[in-house]
Design an enzyme around this catalytic site. Structure first.
Site, short mmCIF file in Angstrom:
data_model
loop_
_atom_site.label_atom_id
_atom_site.label_comp_id
_atom_site.label_asym_id
_atom_site.label_seq_id
_atom_site.Cartn_x
_atom_site.Cartn_y
_atom_site.Cartn_z
N GLY A 16 45.81 37.17 47.29
CA GLY A 16 44.73 37.57 47.35
C GLY A 16 43.90 36.49 46.13
N ASP A 17 45.27 36.08 45.58
CA ASP A 17 44.20 34.75 45.09
C ASP A 17 44.27 33.11 45.38
OD1 ASP A 17 43.65 35.29 41.98
OD2 ASP A 17 45.18 35.95 42.10
N ILE A 18 45.58 32.66 46.52
CA ILE A 18 45.57 31.39 47.08
C ILE A 18 45.25 31.74 48.11
CG2 ILE A 18 47.54 30.40 47.76
CD1 ILE A 18 49.17 31.43 46.01
#
Length: 404
Positions: free
Chosen positions: A176-178
Protein backbone atom coordinates in the site's frame (compact mmCIF):
# COMPACT_ATOMS: atom_id res chain seq x y z
CA UNK A 1 29.73 4.70 -21.15
CA UNK A 2 30.14 4.60 -17.36
CA UNK A 3 27.41 6.95 -16.21
CA UNK A 4 24.32 6.10 -14.24
CA UNK A 5 20.94 6.78 -15.87
CA UNK A 6 19.97 9.63 -13.55
CA UNK A 7 23.35 11.31 -13.13
CA UNK A 8 22.77 15.07 -13.17
CA UNK A 9 19.17 14.86 -11.90
CA UNK A 10 18.49 16.55 -8.58
CA UNK A 11 15.52 15.62 -6.40
CA UNK A 12 14.46 17.49 -3.28
CA UNK A 13 13.04 14.90 -0.90
CA UNK A 14 10.57 16.10 1.72
CA UNK A 15 9.18 12.64 2.35
CA UNK A 16 8.95 10.53 5.49
CA UNK A 17 7.90 7.06 6.64
CA UNK A 18 7.81 4.47 3.79
CA UNK A 19 6.07 5.47 0.55
CA UNK A 20 7.93 8.71 -0.08
CA UNK A 21 11.43 7.58 0.94
CA UNK A 22 11.10 4.39 -1.14
CA UNK A 23 10.16 6.54 -4.14
CA UNK A 24 13.13 8.87 -3.76
CA UNK A 25 15.45 5.92 -3.07
CA UNK A 26 14.67 4.64 -6.57
CA UNK A 27 16.02 7.92 -7.93
CA UNK A 28 19.07 7.87 -5.68
CA UNK A 29 19.97 4.28 -6.56
CA UNK A 30 20.04 5.18 -10.26
CA UNK A 31 22.32 8.17 -9.79
CA UNK A 32 20.16 11.17 -8.91
CA UNK A 33 21.37 13.60 -6.26
CA UNK A 34 18.61 13.20 -3.70
CA UNK A 35 18.68 15.82 -0.96
CA UNK A 36 16.60 14.64 1.98
CA UNK A 37 15.20 17.68 3.76
CA UNK A 38 14.34 16.67 7.31
CA UNK A 39 12.82 18.60 10.19
CA UNK A 40 15.09 19.26 13.19
CA UNK A 41 13.83 16.10 14.91
CA UNK A 42 14.37 14.01 11.76
CA UNK A 43 12.20 11.67 9.72
CA UNK A 44 9.79 9.85 12.04
CA UNK A 45 11.14 6.48 10.87
CA UNK A 46 14.68 7.13 12.15
CA UNK A 47 13.75 5.69 15.54
CA UNK A 48 12.19 2.52 14.14
CA UNK A 49 14.09 -0.76 14.53
CA UNK A 50 15.40 -3.27 14.23
CA UNK A 51 18.81 -2.32 15.60
CA UNK A 52 22.07 -4.23 15.75
CA UNK A 53 22.92 -5.46 19.25
CA UNK A 54 26.26 -3.61 19.23
CA UNK A 55 24.73 -0.35 17.96
CA UNK A 56 24.86 2.08 20.85
CA UNK A 57 24.65 5.12 18.55
CA UNK A 58 21.10 4.29 17.41
CA UNK A 59 21.23 6.94 14.67
CA UNK A 60 18.69 4.88 12.74
CA UNK A 61 17.50 1.31 12.47
CA UNK A 62 16.76 -1.08 9.65
CA UNK A 63 13.52 0.61 8.58
CA UNK A 64 15.25 3.92 7.83
CA UNK A 65 18.46 2.33 6.51
CA UNK A 66 16.65 0.24 3.92
CA UNK A 67 14.91 3.09 2.10
CA UNK A 68 17.15 6.13 2.60
CA UNK A 69 20.47 4.95 1.22
CA UNK A 70 22.41 6.98 -1.34
CA UNK A 71 20.85 10.25 -0.16
CA UNK A 72 22.22 13.39 1.47
CA UNK A 73 20.51 14.89 4.53
CA UNK A 74 19.98 18.52 5.43
CA UNK A 75 17.92 19.43 8.50
CA UNK A 76 15.84 22.59 8.06
CA UNK A 77 13.04 24.06 10.14
CA UNK A 78 10.49 24.89 7.44
CA UNK A 79 8.26 26.72 9.93
CA UNK A 80 10.72 29.62 9.95
CA UNK A 81 11.01 32.25 7.22
CA UNK A 82 14.72 31.51 6.78
CA UNK A 83 13.93 27.82 6.47
CA UNK A 84 11.36 28.45 3.76
CA UNK A 85 13.84 30.66 1.96
CA UNK A 86 16.41 27.85 2.05
CA UNK A 87 13.94 25.44 0.48
CA UNK A 88 13.22 27.92 -2.29
CA UNK A 89 16.95 28.15 -2.95
CA UNK A 90 17.18 24.38 -3.08
CA UNK A 91 14.33 24.27 -5.57
CA UNK A 92 15.91 26.77 -7.96
CA UNK A 93 18.17 24.19 -9.61
CA UNK A 94 16.18 21.05 -8.83
CA UNK A 95 14.48 18.81 -11.36
CA UNK A 96 11.88 17.49 -8.94
CA UNK A 97 10.49 17.83 -5.44
CA UNK A 98 8.63 14.93 -3.85
CA UNK A 99 6.56 14.97 -0.65
CA UNK A 100 3.97 12.77 1.04
CA UNK A 101 2.29 15.13 3.48
CA UNK A 102 -1.46 15.30 3.87
CA UNK A 103 -3.22 17.77 1.54
CA UNK A 104 -2.75 21.39 2.55
CA UNK A 105 0.42 21.00 4.61
CA UNK A 106 2.72 22.57 2.03
CA UNK A 107 0.14 25.25 1.28
CA UNK A 108 0.03 26.07 4.97
CA UNK A 109 3.79 26.57 4.91
CA UNK A 110 3.57 28.87 1.91
CA UNK A 111 5.45 26.29 -0.17
CA UNK A 112 2.74 25.03 -2.51
CA UNK A 113 3.47 23.74 -5.99
CA UNK A 114 2.21 27.01 -7.47
CA UNK A 115 4.55 29.03 -5.23
CA UNK A 116 7.59 26.87 -5.94
CA UNK A 117 6.84 26.86 -9.67
CA UNK A 118 7.37 30.62 -9.64
CA UNK A 119 10.91 29.96 -8.38
CA UNK A 120 11.57 27.21 -10.95
CA UNK A 121 9.06 26.83 -13.83
CA UNK A 122 10.52 23.48 -14.88
CA UNK A 123 10.13 21.95 -11.40
CA UNK A 124 8.24 18.65 -11.31
CA UNK A 125 6.32 18.33 -8.07
CA UNK A 126 5.44 14.80 -6.95
CA UNK A 127 2.89 14.08 -4.22
CA UNK A 128 1.89 10.76 -2.64
CA UNK A 129 -1.26 10.95 -0.56
CA UNK A 130 -3.81 8.49 0.78
CA UNK A 131 -6.63 9.75 -1.43
CA UNK A 132 -4.94 12.07 -3.88
CA UNK A 133 -4.76 15.82 -4.31
CA UNK A 134 -7.65 18.15 -5.23
CA UNK A 135 -5.66 19.43 -8.20
CA UNK A 136 -6.31 16.18 -10.02
CA UNK A 137 -9.71 15.21 -8.59
CA UNK A 138 -11.11 16.10 -5.18
CA UNK A 139 -11.90 12.86 -3.35
CA UNK A 140 -14.65 12.81 -0.72
CA UNK A 141 -11.99 11.15 1.46
CA UNK A 142 -9.43 13.89 0.79
CA UNK A 143 -8.72 14.82 4.40
CA UNK A 144 -8.55 11.29 5.78
CA UNK A 145 -5.17 9.97 6.93
CA UNK A 146 -4.09 6.65 5.43
CA UNK A 147 -1.60 3.88 6.06
CA UNK A 148 -0.67 0.82 4.04
CA UNK A 149 -3.34 -1.38 5.63
CA UNK A 150 -6.08 1.15 4.76
CA UNK A 151 -4.95 1.34 1.13
CA UNK A 152 -4.85 -2.46 0.91
CA UNK A 153 -8.31 -2.75 2.44
CA UNK A 154 -10.04 -0.10 0.36
CA UNK A 155 -8.17 -0.84 -2.87
CA UNK A 156 -9.45 -4.41 -3.04
CA UNK A 157 -6.37 -6.52 -2.45
CA UNK A 158 -7.42 -7.77 0.98
CA UNK A 159 -10.73 -9.02 -0.41
CA UNK A 160 -8.93 -11.41 -2.77
CA UNK A 161 -5.98 -12.29 -0.53
CA UNK A 162 -6.16 -15.22 1.86
CA UNK A 163 -8.08 -18.48 1.99
CA UNK A 164 -11.84 -18.76 1.46
CA UNK A 165 -12.39 -19.85 5.07
CA UNK A 166 -10.35 -16.98 6.52
CA UNK A 167 -11.01 -13.29 6.93
CA UNK A 168 -9.48 -10.62 4.69
CA UNK A 169 -5.71 -10.88 4.71
CA UNK A 170 -3.15 -8.10 4.36
CA UNK A 171 -0.20 -8.68 2.06
CA UNK A 172 2.85 -8.95 4.32
CA UNK A 173 4.96 -6.46 2.40
CA UNK A 174 3.81 -2.85 2.59
CA UNK A 175 2.46 -2.74 -0.96
CA UNK A 176 0.00 0.00 0.00
CA UNK A 177 3.06 2.24 0.33
CA UNK A 178 5.59 0.68 -2.03
CA UNK A 179 3.43 0.35 -5.16
CA UNK A 180 2.29 4.01 -5.00
CA UNK A 181 5.97 4.91 -4.52
CA UNK A 182 6.97 3.08 -7.70
CA UNK A 183 4.15 4.69 -9.70
CA UNK A 184 5.13 8.12 -8.39
CA UNK A 185 8.74 7.59 -9.45
CA UNK A 186 7.51 6.61 -12.92
CA UNK A 187 5.21 9.62 -13.14
CA UNK A 188 7.79 12.10 -11.88
CA UNK A 189 10.43 10.78 -14.27
CA UNK A 190 7.96 11.04 -17.17
CA UNK A 191 7.27 14.65 -16.22
CA UNK A 192 11.00 15.40 -15.90
CA UNK A 193 11.47 14.11 -19.46
CA UNK A 194 8.60 16.34 -20.59
CA UNK A 195 10.09 19.34 -18.79
CA UNK A 196 13.33 18.74 -20.69
CA UNK A 197 11.39 19.27 -23.93
CA UNK A 198 9.03 22.04 -22.87
CA UNK A 199 10.79 23.82 -20.02
CA UNK A 200 7.62 23.47 -17.96
CA UNK A 201 7.17 21.21 -14.97
CA UNK A 202 4.00 19.49 -13.82
CA UNK A 203 2.23 18.41 -10.66
CA UNK A 204 2.29 14.60 -10.38
CA UNK A 205 -0.18 13.05 -7.96
CA UNK A 206 -0.57 9.39 -6.91
CA UNK A 207 -3.20 8.30 -4.39
CA UNK A 208 -2.39 5.17 -2.39
CA UNK A 209 -6.00 4.02 -2.84
CA UNK A 210 -5.80 4.48 -6.64
CA UNK A 211 -2.51 2.62 -6.84
CA UNK A 212 -3.91 -0.50 -5.15
CA UNK A 213 -6.98 -0.46 -7.39
CA UNK A 214 -4.57 -0.45 -10.34
CA UNK A 215 -2.63 -3.32 -8.76
CA UNK A 216 -5.88 -5.30 -8.47
CA UNK A 217 -6.72 -4.72 -12.15
CA UNK A 218 -8.31 -8.13 -12.77
CA UNK A 219 -10.89 -7.49 -10.05
CA UNK A 220 -12.20 -4.57 -12.10
CA UNK A 221 -12.39 -6.36 -15.44
CA UNK A 222 -13.86 -9.52 -13.92
CA UNK A 223 -16.68 -7.55 -12.35
CA UNK A 224 -17.25 -5.51 -15.51
CA UNK A 225 -17.14 -8.39 -18.00
CA UNK A 226 -18.80 -11.12 -15.96
CA UNK A 227 -20.56 -9.39 -13.09
CA UNK A 228 -18.61 -11.46 -10.57
CA UNK A 229 -17.30 -10.28 -7.22
CA UNK A 230 -13.89 -11.96 -6.89
CA UNK A 231 -13.13 -13.28 -3.44
CA UNK A 232 -10.40 -15.06 -1.55
CA UNK A 233 -9.08 -18.12 -3.40
CA UNK A 234 -6.02 -18.96 -1.36
CA UNK A 235 -3.01 -19.57 -3.56
CA UNK A 236 -5.04 -20.52 -6.63
CA UNK A 237 -5.80 -18.33 -9.64
CA UNK A 238 -9.44 -17.93 -10.71
CA UNK A 239 -8.65 -18.27 -14.41
CA UNK A 240 -5.55 -20.48 -14.54
CA UNK A 241 -4.79 -24.05 -13.40
CA UNK A 242 -2.58 -25.39 -12.07
CA UNK A 243 -1.31 -22.09 -10.72
CA UNK A 244 -0.54 -22.13 -7.03
CA UNK A 245 1.40 -23.46 -4.07
CA UNK A 246 1.72 -27.16 -3.26
CA UNK A 247 3.08 -28.99 -0.20
CA UNK A 248 6.50 -30.63 -0.36
CA UNK A 249 8.04 -32.89 2.26
CA UNK A 250 10.13 -29.98 3.58
CA UNK A 251 7.91 -26.96 2.93
CA UNK A 252 6.05 -25.52 -0.04
CA UNK A 253 6.65 -25.06 -3.74
CA UNK A 254 4.96 -22.91 -6.38
CA UNK A 255 3.98 -24.60 -9.65
CA UNK A 256 2.31 -22.87 -12.60
CA UNK A 257 1.38 -24.98 -15.63
CA UNK A 258 -1.70 -23.34 -17.19
CA UNK A 259 -0.55 -23.89 -20.78
CA UNK A 260 -1.56 -27.30 -22.09
CA UNK A 261 2.00 -28.15 -23.10
CA UNK A 262 3.16 -27.30 -19.58
CA UNK A 263 0.45 -29.48 -18.09
CA UNK A 264 1.50 -32.34 -20.37
CA UNK A 265 5.11 -31.93 -19.25
CA UNK A 266 4.08 -31.88 -15.58
CA UNK A 267 2.12 -35.11 -16.07
CA UNK A 268 5.15 -36.64 -17.79
CA UNK A 269 7.48 -35.76 -14.90
CA UNK A 270 4.96 -37.07 -12.39
CA UNK A 271 4.69 -40.28 -14.47
CA UNK A 272 0.93 -39.79 -14.71
CA UNK A 273 0.17 -39.97 -18.48
CA UNK A 274 -3.46 -40.79 -17.74
CA UNK A 275 -3.93 -37.31 -16.30
CA UNK A 276 -2.80 -35.70 -19.55
CA UNK A 277 -5.34 -37.83 -21.43
CA UNK A 278 -8.21 -37.24 -19.01
CA UNK A 279 -10.82 -34.87 -20.55
CA UNK A 280 -11.36 -33.28 -17.15
CA UNK A 281 -7.82 -31.88 -17.38
CA UNK A 282 -7.33 -31.58 -21.15
CA UNK A 283 -7.53 -27.79 -21.25
CA UNK A 284 -6.89 -24.95 -18.84
CA UNK A 285 -10.62 -24.17 -18.73
CA UNK A 286 -11.39 -27.80 -17.84
CA UNK A 287 -8.70 -27.84 -15.16
CA UNK A 288 -10.18 -24.71 -13.56
CA UNK A 289 -13.55 -26.49 -13.28
CA UNK A 290 -11.96 -29.66 -11.86
CA UNK A 291 -9.37 -27.85 -9.77
CA UNK A 292 -9.82 -29.96 -6.62
CA UNK A 293 -9.21 -33.30 -8.37
CA UNK A 294 -6.25 -31.85 -10.24
CA UNK A 295 -4.75 -30.43 -7.05
CA UNK A 296 -5.10 -33.75 -5.23
CA UNK A 297 -3.15 -35.52 -7.99
CA UNK A 298 -0.34 -32.96 -7.90
CA UNK A 299 -0.14 -32.96 -4.10
CA UNK A 300 0.16 -36.76 -4.09
CA UNK A 301 3.37 -36.35 -6.10
CA UNK A 302 4.83 -33.23 -4.45
CA UNK A 303 4.03 -34.25 -0.88
CA UNK A 304 6.59 -37.07 -0.79
CA UNK A 305 9.40 -35.07 -2.42
CA UNK A 306 11.47 -32.20 -1.13
CA UNK A 307 11.52 -28.77 -2.72
CA UNK A 308 14.97 -29.24 -4.23
CA UNK A 309 13.93 -32.38 -6.11
CA UNK A 310 10.66 -30.89 -7.33
CA UNK A 311 12.39 -27.75 -8.55
CA UNK A 312 15.21 -29.68 -10.21
CA UNK A 313 12.81 -31.91 -12.11
CA UNK A 314 10.38 -29.23 -13.23
CA UNK A 315 11.87 -25.75 -13.30
CA UNK A 316 13.56 -25.97 -16.71
CA UNK A 317 10.24 -26.57 -18.50
CA UNK A 318 7.46 -25.79 -16.02
CA UNK A 319 7.53 -22.56 -14.00
CA UNK A 320 8.41 -23.80 -10.52
CA UNK A 321 10.12 -22.45 -7.43
CA UNK A 322 10.34 -22.98 -3.68
CA UNK A 323 8.52 -20.77 -1.21
CA UNK A 324 11.56 -19.03 0.26
CA UNK A 325 11.97 -17.62 3.73
CA UNK A 326 14.29 -14.67 4.40
CA UNK A 327 16.94 -17.16 5.51
CA UNK A 328 16.74 -18.93 2.14
CA UNK A 329 17.05 -15.64 0.26
CA UNK A 330 20.39 -14.99 1.90
CA UNK A 331 21.82 -18.21 0.42
CA UNK A 332 20.32 -18.05 -3.08
CA UNK A 333 23.12 -17.66 -5.69
CA UNK A 334 20.80 -15.79 -8.05
CA UNK A 335 20.46 -12.90 -5.59
CA UNK A 336 24.22 -12.80 -5.06
CA UNK A 337 24.97 -12.66 -8.78
CA UNK A 338 22.29 -10.01 -9.30
CA UNK A 339 23.63 -7.89 -6.42
CA UNK A 340 20.27 -8.01 -4.68
CA UNK A 341 21.80 -8.46 -1.23
CA UNK A 342 23.59 -5.16 -0.76
CA UNK A 343 26.22 -4.80 1.95
CA UNK A 344 25.99 -1.36 3.54
CA UNK A 345 27.82 0.30 6.43
CA UNK A 346 25.73 0.80 9.56
CA UNK A 347 26.76 3.63 11.90
CA UNK A 348 27.31 2.33 15.41
CA UNK A 349 27.80 -1.27 14.32
CA UNK A 350 31.12 -3.01 13.70
CA UNK A 351 29.86 -4.96 10.69
CA UNK A 352 27.86 -4.00 7.59
CA UNK A 353 24.17 -4.75 7.28
CA UNK A 354 22.43 -6.34 4.31
CA UNK A 355 19.67 -4.50 2.46
CA UNK A 356 17.52 -5.42 -0.51
CA UNK A 357 19.33 -4.22 -3.62
CA UNK A 358 18.08 -2.27 -6.61
CA UNK A 359 16.22 -4.52 -9.08
CA UNK A 360 16.50 -2.08 -12.00
CA UNK A 361 19.68 -3.12 -13.80
CA UNK A 362 21.15 -1.11 -16.67
CA UNK A 363 24.12 -1.67 -18.95
CA UNK A 364 26.98 0.78 -19.32
CA UNK A 365 26.80 1.94 -15.70
CA UNK A 366 29.52 1.67 -13.06
CA UNK A 367 29.22 -1.18 -10.55
CA UNK A 368 26.37 -0.66 -8.13
CA UNK A 369 27.45 0.98 -4.91
CA UNK A 370 25.29 1.68 -1.91
CA UNK A 371 26.08 4.51 0.45
CA UNK A 372 24.51 4.14 3.87
CA UNK A 373 21.56 6.30 4.84
CA UNK A 374 22.69 9.70 6.10
CA UNK A 375 22.88 10.83 9.68
CA UNK A 376 20.41 13.59 10.50
CA UNK A 377 21.78 16.80 8.96
CA UNK A 378 25.01 15.06 7.97
CA UNK A 379 25.34 17.13 4.80
CA UNK A 380 23.81 20.41 5.99
CA UNK A 381 27.00 22.46 5.76
CA UNK A 382 27.95 20.85 2.43
CA UNK A 383 24.59 21.60 0.84
CA UNK A 384 24.38 25.12 2.24
CA UNK A 385 27.83 25.83 0.81
CA UNK A 386 26.63 24.58 -2.58
CA UNK A 387 23.77 27.08 -2.31
CA UNK A 388 26.32 29.86 -1.92
CA UNK A 389 26.02 30.35 1.82
CA UNK A 390 29.15 31.78 3.43
CA UNK A 391 30.53 30.40 6.67
CA UNK A 392 29.07 33.27 8.72
CA UNK A 393 25.60 32.71 7.22
CA UNK A 394 25.79 28.99 7.96
CA UNK A 395 26.82 29.79 11.52
CA UNK A 396 23.86 32.14 11.88
CA UNK A 397 21.39 29.60 10.49
CA UNK A 398 22.68 27.04 12.94
CA UNK A 399 22.65 29.50 15.83
CA UNK A 400 18.99 30.42 15.34
CA UNK A 401 18.22 26.70 14.77
CA UNK A 402 16.91 27.17 11.25
CA UNK A 403 19.45 24.62 10.01
CA UNK A 404 20.86 21.70 11.95
Amino acid sequence: MTSRPLDGIRVIDLTRALAGPYCTMLFADLGADVIKVEPPQGDMSRTQGPHREDDELRAFGGYFASINRNKRSIAIDLTTEDGKALLRRLVQDADALIENFRPGVMEGLGLSYETLREVNPRLVYGAIRGFGDPRTGKSPYLDRPAFDVVAQAMGGVMAINGHPDSGPTKVGSGIGDIFPAVLTAFGVMAAVCDAGRTGQGRFVDVAMYDAIVSLCERVIHQHSFAGTVPGREGNDHPLLAPFGVFPASDGWVAIAAPLDKQWARLCEVMDRPELAADPRFATNAARVVHRDEMRAAIEEWTGVRDRAEITARLADTVPTGPVNTAEALFTDPHLTVRNMLAQVEQPGSATPVTLAGQPVKVTGAPPEEYRRAPLLGEHTDEILTELGCRAEEIARLRADRTAH
